[in-house]
Design a protein around this motif. Structure first.
Motif: not given
Length: 127
Positions: A9-16, A19
């Motif tokens: 899962r990616k961090n929705p608050q930090d796209d860069t 995962s």
């Protein structure tokens, strides 16, 4: 035993950000009314068709009571009630049915169900 797998899962608050992997509960099948009726009938003297009729009536009456705005206490499972999301307004007078975006089912587990959840055992699906 609850089966798990790791899901990225990616961090929705930090796209860069890279995962991270989190545990995800895997369902191992579906149980329908017919199966529940069969299981109940094997635990008592009631026939499968009678159990199924009771379950269908329960389903109908729960939905009817929820639709009328009542909270339904479902034994040791917990409470069901309907919640809504709506647009925010500056005064209470501006809030009306047109501001409602949608409805959702809220569930609050009862003490016995919460206790069962705390006692769950887990197994990774690749073990």
């Amino acid at each position: 035993m609850l089966h798990l797998k790791g899901v990225a899962r990616k961090n929705p608050q930090d796209d860069t950000a890279a995962s991270k992997y989190y545990a995800y509960a895997i369902t191992t099948g579906m149980v329908d009314f017919e199966r529940l009726a069969y299981l109940v009938s094997n635990q008592c003297t009631v026939r499968v068709s009678d159990c199924l009729a009771v379950l269908r009536a329960l389903e109908h009456n729960m939905m009817d009571e929820l639709e009328q705005g009542r909270t339904v206490q479902f034994g040791d499972l917990g409470l069901f009630h309907i919640g809504v999301s709506s647009e925010g307004k500056t005064t209470p007078e501006e809030v009306n049915s047109a501001t409602v975006k949608g409805a959702r089912m809220n569930f609050r587990p009862a003490k016995r169900l919460r206790k069962m959840l705390k006692g769950l055992e887990y197994k990774m699906s690749n073990e």
